[in-house]
Scaffold this motif. Structure first.
Motif, PDB file in Angstrom:
ATOM      1  N   ARG A  56     -26.396 -54.907  -6.713  1.00 46.23           N
ATOM      2  CA  ARG A  56     -27.393 -55.890  -7.177  1.00 46.23           C
ATOM      3  C   ARG A  56     -27.446 -57.116  -6.274  1.00 46.23           C
ATOM      4  O   ARG A  56     -28.514 -57.690  -6.061  1.00 46.23           O
ATOM      5  N   VAL A  57     -26.326 -57.526  -5.730  1.00 51.14           N
ATOM      6  CA  VAL A  57     -26.284 -58.703  -4.860  1.00 51.14           C
ATOM      7  C   VAL A  57     -27.048 -58.427  -3.566  1.00 51.14           C
ATOM      8  O   VAL A  57     -27.705 -59.313  -3.028  1.00 51.14           O
ATOM      9  N   ALA A  58     -26.996 -57.205  -3.083  1.00 51.09           N
ATOM     10  CA  ALA A  58     -27.679 -56.854  -1.836  1.00 51.09           C
ATOM     11  C   ALA A  58     -29.190 -57.045  -1.950  1.00 51.09           C
ATOM     12  O   ALA A  58     -29.871 -57.233  -0.941  1.00 51.09           O
ATOM     13  N   ARG A  59     -29.731 -57.023  -3.146  1.00 54.97           N
ATOM     14  CA  ARG A  59     -31.173 -57.184  -3.352  1.00 54.97           C
ATOM     15  C   ARG A  59     -31.590 -58.645  -3.519  1.00 54.97           C
ATOM     16  O   ARG A  59     -32.775 -58.934  -3.601  1.00 54.97           O
ATOM     17  N   LEU A  60     -30.631 -59.564  -3.585  1.00 49.87           N
ATOM     18  CA  LEU A  60     -30.965 -60.975  -3.744  1.00 49.87           C
ATOM     19  C   LEU A  60     -31.604 -61.530  -2.474  1.00 49.87           C
ATOM     20  O   LEU A  60     -31.150 -61.255  -1.373  1.00 49.87           O
ATOM     21  N   MET A  61     -32.646 -62.322  -2.660  1.00 47.13           N
ATOM     22  CA  MET A  61     -33.284 -63.030  -1.558  1.00 47.13           C
ATOM     23  C   MET A  61     -33.102 -64.518  -1.840  1.00 47.13           C
ATOM     24  O   MET A  61     -33.500 -65.002  -2.902  1.00 47.13           O
ATOM     25  N   LEU A  62     -32.505 -65.217  -0.903  1.00 41.05           N
ATOM     26  CA  LEU A  62     -32.206 -66.633  -1.095  1.00 41.05           C
ATOM     27  C   LEU A  62     -33.048 -67.468  -0.148  1.00 41.05           C
ATOM     28  O   LEU A  62     -33.074 -67.208   1.054  1.00 41.05           O
ATOM     29  N   GLY A  63     -33.695 -68.477  -0.692  1.00 38.52           N
ATOM     30  CA  GLY A  63     -34.504 -69.378   0.124  1.00 38.52           C
ATOM     31  C   GLY A  63     -33.646 -70.364   0.890  1.00 38.52           C
ATOM     32  O   GLY A  63     -32.514 -70.671   0.503  1.00 38.52           O
ATOM     33  N   ALA A  64     -34.200 -70.872   1.972  1.00 39.86           N
ATOM     34  CA  ALA A  64     -33.479 -71.855   2.794  1.00 39.86           C
ATOM     35  C   ALA A  64     -33.138 -73.106   1.996  1.00 39.86           C
ATOM     36  O   ALA A  64     -32.104 -73.740   2.231  1.00 39.86           O
ATOM     37  N   ASP A  65     -34.000 -73.461   1.025  1.00 39.22           N
ATOM     38  CA  ASP A  65     -33.727 -74.641   0.204  1.00 39.22           C
ATOM     39  C   ASP A  65     -32.425 -74.489  -0.569  1.00 39.22           C
ATOM     40  O   ASP A  65     -31.672 -75.451  -0.730  1.00 39.22           O
ATOM     41  N   LEU A  66     -32.125 -73.292  -1.019  1.00 41.12           N
ATOM     42  CA  LEU A  66     -30.861 -73.050  -1.731  1.00 41.12           C
ATOM     43  C   LEU A  66     -29.672 -73.145  -0.792  1.00 41.12           C
ATOM     44  O   LEU A  66     -28.622 -73.681  -1.139  1.00 41.12           O
ATOM     45  N   MET A  67     -29.827 -72.626   0.411  1.00 43.75           N
ATOM     46  CA  MET A  67     -28.714 -72.574   1.347  1.00 43.75           C
ATOM     47  C   MET A  67     -28.357 -73.949   1.901  1.00 43.75           C
ATOM     48  O   MET A  67     -27.308 -74.116   2.507  1.00 43.75           O
ATOM     49  N   HIS A  68     -29.213 -74.939   1.663  1.00 46.03           N
ATOM     50  CA  HIS A  68     -28.906 -76.308   2.084  1.00 46.03           C
ATOM     51  C   HIS A  68     -28.184 -77.106   0.998  1.00 46.03           C
ATOM     52  O   HIS A  68     -27.797 -78.238   1.242  1.00 46.03           O
ATOM     53  N   LEU A  69     -28.017 -76.513  -0.170  1.00 38.38           N
ATOM     54  CA  LEU A  69     -27.354 -77.234  -1.259  1.00 38.38           C
ATOM     55  C   LEU A  69     -25.850 -77.397  -1.024  1.00 38.38           C
ATOM     56  O   LEU A  69     -25.250 -78.367  -1.475  1.00 38.38           O
ATOM     57  N   LEU A  70     -25.244 -76.420  -0.352  1.00 39.54           N
ATOM     58  CA  LEU A  70     -23.797 -76.439  -0.120  1.00 39.54           C
ATOM     59  C   LEU A  70     -23.526 -76.246   1.369  1.00 39.54           C
ATOM     60  O   LEU A  70     -24.275 -75.549   2.053  1.00 39.54           O
ATOM     61  N   PRO A  71     -22.438 -76.816   1.873  1.00 37.22           N
ATOM     62  CA  PRO A  71     -22.103 -76.601   3.283  1.00 37.22           C
ATOM     63  C   PRO A  71     -21.760 -75.126   3.536  1.00 37.22           C
ATOM     64  O   PRO A  71     -21.085 -74.501   2.723  1.00 37.22           O
ATOM     65  N   PRO A  72     -22.198 -74.575   4.655  1.00 35.24           N
ATOM     66  CA  PRO A  72     -21.915 -73.171   4.963  1.00 35.24           C
ATOM     67  C   PRO A  72     -20.421 -72.860   4.975  1.00 35.24           C
ATOM     68  O   PRO A  72     -20.006 -71.810   4.480  1.00 35.24           O
ATOM     69  N   THR A 113     -27.741 -69.574  -6.195  1.00 34.18           N
ATOM     70  CA  THR A 113     -28.789 -68.560  -6.363  1.00 34.18           C
ATOM     71  C   THR A 113     -30.047 -69.114  -7.011  1.00 34.18           C
ATOM     72  O   THR A 113     -31.091 -68.469  -6.985  1.00 34.18           O
ATOM     73  N   TRP A 114     -29.946 -70.314  -7.589  1.00 33.37           N
ATOM     74  CA  TRP A 114     -31.091 -70.922  -8.258  1.00 33.37           C
ATOM     75  C   TRP A 114     -30.768 -72.377  -8.530  1.00 33.37           C
ATOM     76  O   TRP A 114     -29.615 -72.723  -8.795  1.00 33.37           O
ATOM     77  N   PHE A 115     -31.782 -73.239  -8.422  1.00 36.86           N
ATOM     78  CA  PHE A 115     -31.577 -74.646  -8.732  1.00 36.86           C
ATOM     79  C   PHE A 115     -32.839 -75.200  -9.366  1.00 36.86           C
ATOM     80  O   PHE A 115     -33.929 -75.066  -8.820  1.00 36.86           O
ATOM     81  N   ASP A 116     -32.685 -75.805 -10.522  1.00 36.64           N
ATOM     82  CA  ASP A 116     -33.783 -76.474 -11.212  1.00 36.64           C
ATOM     83  C   ASP A 116     -33.591 -77.969 -10.980  1.00 36.64           C
ATOM     84  O   ASP A 116     -32.722 -78.598 -11.589  1.00 36.64           O
ATOM     85  N   ALA A 163     -27.748 -64.544   4.684  1.00 38.11           N
ATOM     86  CA  ALA A 163     -28.446 -65.779   4.305  1.00 38.11           C
ATOM     87  C   ALA A 163     -28.213 -66.932   5.272  1.00 38.11           C
ATOM     88  O   ALA A 163     -29.077 -67.797   5.408  1.00 38.11           O
ATOM     89  N   LEU A 164     -27.054 -66.970   5.901  1.00 37.47           N
ATOM     90  CA  LEU A 164     -26.762 -68.056   6.839  1.00 37.47           C
ATOM     91  C   LEU A 164     -27.082 -67.575   8.245  1.00 37.47           C
ATOM     92  O   LEU A 164     -26.549 -66.554   8.680  1.00 37.47           O
ATOM     93  N   PRO A 165     -27.919 -68.305   8.959  1.00 40.84           N
ATOM     94  CA  PRO A 165     -28.316 -67.851  10.296  1.00 40.84           C
ATOM     95  C   PRO A 165     -27.173 -67.919  11.290  1.00 40.84           C
ATOM     96  O   PRO A 165     -26.340 -68.807  11.221  1.00 40.84           O
ATOM     97  N   ALA A 166     -27.152 -66.966  12.179  1.00 43.13           N
ATOM     98  CA  ALA A 166     -26.183 -66.968  13.275  1.00 43.13           C
ATOM     99  C   ALA A 166     -26.855 -67.598  14.487  1.00 43.13           C
ATOM    100  O   ALA A 166     -28.010 -67.332  14.764  1.00 43.13           O
ATOM    101  N   THR A 167     -26.134 -68.442  15.170  1.00 44.23           N
ATOM    102  CA  THR A 167     -26.668 -69.044  16.382  1.00 44.23           C
ATOM    103  C   THR A 167     -25.684 -68.825  17.511  1.00 44.23           C
ATOM    104  O   THR A 167     -24.471 -68.797  17.300  1.00 44.23           O
ATOM    105  N   ILE A 168     -26.200 -68.669  18.693  1.00 42.11           N
ATOM    106  CA  ILE A 168     -25.335 -68.514  19.863  1.00 42.11           C
ATOM    107  C   ILE A 168     -25.040 -69.900  20.415  1.00 42.11           C
ATOM    108  O   ILE A 168     -25.944 -70.695  20.647  1.00 42.11           O
ATOM    109  N   VAL A 169     -23.776 -70.203  20.631  1.00 42.32           N
ATOM    110  CA  VAL A 169     -23.374 -71.480  21.202  1.00 42.32           C
ATOM    111  C   VAL A 169     -23.339 -71.292  22.716  1.00 42.32           C
ATOM    112  O   VAL A 169     -22.575 -70.470  23.223  1.00 42.32           O
ATOM    113  N   PRO A 170     -24.174 -72.025  23.468  1.00 41.96           N
ATOM    114  CA  PRO A 170     -24.321 -71.764  24.895  1.00 41.96           C
ATOM    115  C   PRO A 170     -23.064 -71.941  25.733  1.00 41.96           C
ATOM    116  O   PRO A 170     -22.891 -71.263  26.723  1.00 41.96           O
ATOM    117  N   ASP A 171     -22.163 -72.841  25.389  1.00 40.76           N
ATOM    118  CA  ASP A 171     -20.977 -73.082  26.194  1.00 40.76           C
ATOM    119  C   ASP A 171     -19.912 -72.005  26.034  1.00 40.76           C
ATOM    120  O   ASP A 171     -18.955 -71.959  26.790  1.00 40.76           O
TER     121      ASP A 171
END
Length: 166
Positions: A49-65, A76-79, A127-135
């Motif tokens: 069931r968790v694999a089907r969850l879609m999380l918006g970027a607004d939710l992912m900014h609520l807590l530090p990665p 998973t939800w914020f009112d 849900a958390l984007p991966a970025t390449i660190v150039p150095d």
């Protein structure tokens, strides 16, 4: 099996019954999550069931990665009007982590859902984007996101409630 888990617990002088039962192969992750959810009167999200969850970027900014990854906690939800936050967690008994998540999100209420460590880890990987660190070596992927934590606010309560109408 109970005796084996208790013997291992005595031998190591630390640990948790459910995690040791999992380690010994007496239960699987879904069974542990379901049991914890039942014990703390929450809803379990298991069996894909968790694999089907879609999380918006607004939710992912609520807590530090880093906080989400370290403690396996995902909003998973914020009112915003009611200041009610729903969290997916692997450990519903860690009140310190729950309180910190509540402070980060500036929520008045927190509603919990319980899942497996593996499912939550995979959800965070998506849900958390991966970025390449150039150095660094280009084959190394570093998980980052800019996050400025709000100052902890006084008051508020962690509500371990399964009825959203309350």
């Amino acid at each position: 099996q109970v005796e084996e888990v208790l013997a291992l617990l005595r031998e190591r002088e630390r640990g948790r019954f459910g995690e040791l039962a999992l380690e010994l192969g007496f239960i699987d992750e879904d069974g542990l999550a379901t049991t914890l959810a039942r014990q703390f009167r929450h809803t379990a999200l298991v069996g894909g069931r968790v694999a089907r969850l879609m999380l918006g970027a607004d939710l992912m900014h609520l807590l530090p990665p880093e906080f989400m990854r370290e403690h396996l906690v995902v909003p998973t939800w914020f009112d915003g009007e009611r200041r009610a936050l729903s969290l997916l967690v692997a450990d519903p008994s860690d009140v310190v982590v729950l309180k910190r998540a509540q402070e980060y999100a500036r929520a008045r209420q927190v509603r919990l859902f319980v899942s497996t460590r593996t499912s939550i880890s995979h959800l965070l990987d998506r849900a958390l984007p991966a970025t390449i660190v150039p150095d660094l070596d280009p084959d190394i992927t570093v998980m980052t996101r800019h996050f400025i934590a709000p100052p902890p606010r006084e008051g508020g309560t962690v509500v371990l409630e399964t009825d959203p109408g309350r």
